[in-house]
Design an enzyme around this catalytic site. Structure first.
Site, PDB file in Angstrom:
ATOM      1  N   ARG A  42       0.844  -1.211   0.000  1.00  0.00           N
ATOM      2  CA  ARG A  42       0.000   0.000   0.000  1.00  0.00           C
ATOM      3  C   ARG A  42       0.877   1.258   0.000  1.00  0.00           C
ATOM      4  O   ARG A  42       0.449   2.317  -0.453  1.00  0.00           O
ATOM      5  CB  ARG A  42      -0.961  -0.021   1.202  1.00  0.00           C
ATOM      6  CG  ARG A  42      -1.801   1.229   1.347  1.00  0.00           C
ATOM      7  CD  ARG A  42      -3.089   0.995   2.149  1.00  0.00           C
ATOM      8  NE  ARG A  42      -2.856   0.362   3.415  1.00  0.00           N
ATOM      9  CZ  ARG A  42      -2.399   0.963   4.527  1.00  0.00           C
ATOM     10  NH1 ARG A  42      -2.116   2.258   4.504  1.00  0.00           N
ATOM     11  NH2 ARG A  42      -2.216   0.303   5.639  1.00  0.00           N
TER      12      ARG A  42
ATOM     13  N   TYR B 155     -15.787  16.591 -16.583  1.00  0.00           N
ATOM     14  CA  TYR B 155     -16.375  15.240 -16.550  1.00  0.00           C
ATOM     15  C   TYR B 155     -17.436  15.147 -15.443  1.00  0.00           C
ATOM     16  O   TYR B 155     -17.229  15.668 -14.331  1.00  0.00           O
ATOM     17  CB  TYR B 155     -15.237  14.229 -16.325  1.00  0.00           C
ATOM     18  CG  TYR B 155     -15.692  12.865 -15.917  1.00  0.00           C
ATOM     19  CD1 TYR B 155     -16.485  12.093 -16.766  1.00  0.00           C
ATOM     20  CD2 TYR B 155     -15.330  12.326 -14.691  1.00  0.00           C
ATOM     21  CE1 TYR B 155     -16.905  10.829 -16.391  1.00  0.00           C
ATOM     22  CE2 TYR B 155     -15.739  11.060 -14.308  1.00  0.00           C
ATOM     23  CZ  TYR B 155     -16.534  10.327 -15.162  1.00  0.00           C
ATOM     24  OH  TYR B 155     -16.957   9.078 -14.776  1.00  0.00           O
TER      25      TYR B 155
ATOM     26  N   ASP C 261      -6.616  18.051 -16.031  1.00  0.00           N
ATOM     27  CA  ASP C 261      -7.011  16.679 -16.367  1.00  0.00           C
ATOM     28  C   ASP C 261      -6.754  16.502 -17.861  1.00  0.00           C
ATOM     29  O   ASP C 261      -7.460  17.065 -18.695  1.00  0.00           O
ATOM     30  CB  ASP C 261      -8.488  16.467 -16.019  1.00  0.00           C
ATOM     31  CG  ASP C 261      -8.949  15.029 -16.275  1.00  0.00           C
ATOM     32  OD1 ASP C 261      -8.351  14.367 -17.142  1.00  0.00           O
ATOM     33  OD2 ASP C 261      -9.915  14.595 -15.626  1.00  0.00           O
TER      34      ASP C 261
ATOM     35  N   LYS D 120      -8.289   5.101 -19.538  1.00  0.00           N
ATOM     36  CA  LYS D 120      -8.527   5.474 -20.938  1.00  0.00           C
ATOM     37  C   LYS D 120      -7.283   5.154 -21.781  1.00  0.00           C
ATOM     38  O   LYS D 120      -6.938   4.018 -21.919  1.00  0.00           O
ATOM     39  CB  LYS D 120      -8.926   6.950 -20.999  1.00  0.00           C
ATOM     40  CG  LYS D 120     -10.026   7.345 -19.984  1.00  0.00           C
ATOM     41  CD  LYS D 120     -11.309   6.603 -20.236  1.00  0.00           C
ATOM     42  CE  LYS D 120     -12.483   7.006 -19.349  1.00  0.00           C
ATOM     43  NZ  LYS D 120     -12.301   7.204 -17.935  1.00  0.00           N
TER      44      LYS D 120
HETATM   45  C1  LIG Z   1     -11.844  13.394 -18.265  1.00  0.00           C
HETATM   46  C2  LIG Z   1     -12.039  12.346 -17.220  1.00  0.00           C
HETATM   47  N1  LIG Z   1     -11.424  12.474 -16.034  1.00  0.00           N
HETATM   48  C3  LIG Z   1     -11.571  11.557 -15.064  1.00  0.00           C
HETATM   49  C4  LIG Z   1     -12.371  10.437 -15.239  1.00  0.00           C
HETATM   50  C5  LIG Z   1     -12.516   9.453 -14.119  1.00  0.00           C
HETATM   51  O1  LIG Z   1     -11.691   8.361 -14.357  1.00  0.00           O
HETATM   52  P1  LIG Z   1     -11.956   6.911 -13.740  1.00  0.00           P
HETATM   53  O2  LIG Z   1     -13.205   6.385 -14.348  1.00  0.00           O
HETATM   54  O3  LIG Z   1     -10.717   6.142 -14.076  1.00  0.00           O
HETATM   55  O4  LIG Z   1     -12.116   7.086 -12.264  1.00  0.00           O
HETATM   56  C6  LIG Z   1     -13.025  10.253 -16.458  1.00  0.00           C
HETATM   57  C7  LIG Z   1     -13.885   9.088 -16.666  1.00  0.00           C
HETATM   58  O5  LIG Z   1     -14.525   8.925 -17.664  1.00  0.00           O
HETATM   59  C8  LIG Z   1     -12.857  11.240 -17.477  1.00  0.00           C
HETATM   60  O6  LIG Z   1     -13.473  11.131 -18.661  1.00  0.00           O
END
Ligand SMILES: Cc1ncc(COP(=O)(O)O)c(C=O)c1O
Length: 394
Positions: A56, A110, A183, A208
């Protein structure tokens, strides 16, 4: 080294097994480690000596993935989390540690991030303001007057593919002493490296493009300083939000082919965008690689030549929700699933997925009407993708 070379080599194995050097980074699942000398274990546990003790806290495969991300983002360090959301949560808590801090976030962010900020963190006392990061004058005024601790921005918005002017936003944040959390999930370090532009940290949902094969959930923060990374590691240690070892292995393996995949995915997205724009059954295509896009010139400045991202959105002329649902079911090759960045192409209907928590009026205010569908390009032959859309629209 150039990006393509780093993608293949960064985070490579740094230890031997019985004197032999493994060519690929091994998956090390041990949840704890022992030393011949108890004093050594004591020093490792007391942070007086580097080393592994408990998974961890740190483990070799996770560290290898972090090293690869740090190399690609040109960051001093990166910290891997169990998901993109865990990474976002950690970064927000780091830059706004007390319950009374003000944080700005892009109103186009998001849906999960929107809910985390608007519900969970707001309930805990964080003062969250959603702002329009595409109106730079208004943003500057608000940054000056409200002095938030941090601004969270996505390089490309979801699903309408608006490209944030990261150069201008970075300058605004730096001159107002605001931490800029970027992000970059949609763009990957192959398209843009926000730290090199002056951002404070970069987040990826590794679920992704970094993973890239639809079989892993993960997140990572690339940090502008090793102090920031140490604080995030400490947060991760006690919230238990560390990336799993198998997931780290899969994400690292994904990184090995990231440049090849993203290049092809961008080119497939452009081909489909052009085909859809020429199709009378499509009302509008949102893709920054089309000269008709409002964001074409920002994308041209920010991204390498000819690469505009691998996600687009389009509005089907005169389609209502029933019509769009029928279109989704009529696709034979491209499936409707709530993710993006995989090696296979996917579509997502924001009304039932990413933006289902919003009222139709709230969606309309963001420009996400009932006839809008998002497409994430995979690695198929572009002609097969275009043919599938052609038959489904028919
Ligand atoms: C731009 C963006 N940031 C963060 C996330 C969250 O990621 P996770 O699903 O791996 O927690 C997503 C999920 O679709 C996303 O599209």
């Amino acid at each position: 080294m150039r990006f393509d070379t780093l993608a293949v080599h960064a985070g490579g194995p740094s230890f031997t097994i019985d004197g032999a050097h493994p060519t690929a980074t091994p998956l090390v699942p041990a949840s704890s480690y022992w030393y011949d000398s108890a004093d050594e274990l004591d020093r490792v546990l007391g942070d007086q000596q580097p080393g592994y003790s408990y998974a961890r806290y740190a483990s070799p495969t996770v560290v290898a993935f972090e090293e690869a991300v740090a190399a690609l983002e040109e960051a001093p360090a990166a910290v891997a989390f169990a998901s993109g959301m865990a990474a976002i949560h950690a970064a927000l808590r780091h830059f706004a540690p007390d319950g009374h801090s003000t944080v700005f976030a892009s109103q186009d962010c998001y849906g999960g991030t929107h809910t985390l900020l608007g519900s969970t963190l707001s309930t805990e006392g964080l003062q969250v303001q959603f702002v329009d990061v595409f109106d730079l004058e208004a943003l500057e005024r608000r940054l000056r007057s409200e002095r938030p601790r941090a601004l969270l921005v996505e390089v490309v918005s979801n699903p309408l593919e608006k490209v944030a002017d990261l150069l201008a936003i970075t300058a605004l944040c730096n001159s107002n002493d605001v931490a800029l959390i970027v992000d970059s999930t949609f763009t990957t370090p192959y398209l843009v490296k926000p730290l090199s532009l002056g951002a404070t940290c970069v987040i990826h949902s590794a679920t992704k493009y970094l993973g890239g094969h639809g079989d892993v959930t993960g997140g990572v923060v690339a940090c502008a300083s090793s102090e920031q990374a140490a604080a995030l590691r400490n947060w991760r240690k006690y919230t238990g939000s560390v990336l799993g070892v198998l997931e780290a292995y899969l994400c690292l393996r994904g990184i090995r082919t990231l440049p090849l995949r993203v290049a092809r995915q961008c080119s497939n997205a452009l081909s489909l965008a052009q085909a859809l724009e020429a199709d009378g059954r499509i009302e509008r295509v949102h893709y920054p690689g089309l000269p008709s896009s409002t964001y074409y010139s920002v994308a041209e400045r920010l991204f390498p030549e000819g690469l505009y991202g691998a996600v687009l959105a389009f509005a089907i002329r005169d389609a209502d929700k029933r019509g769009v649902m029928h279109f989704l079911e009529s696709l034979k090759l491209v499936r409707a699933a709530p993710t993006l960045g995989d090696c296979f192409s996917l579509v997502l209907y924001p009304v039932i997925a990413s933006h289902r928590g919003l009222t139709p009026e709230e969606r309309a205010a963001l420009g996400i009407h009932d006839n809008v569908v998002r497409f994430s390009a995979g690695l198929e032959h572009p002609d097969d993708l275009i043919a599938d859309f052609e038959q489904a629209l028919g």
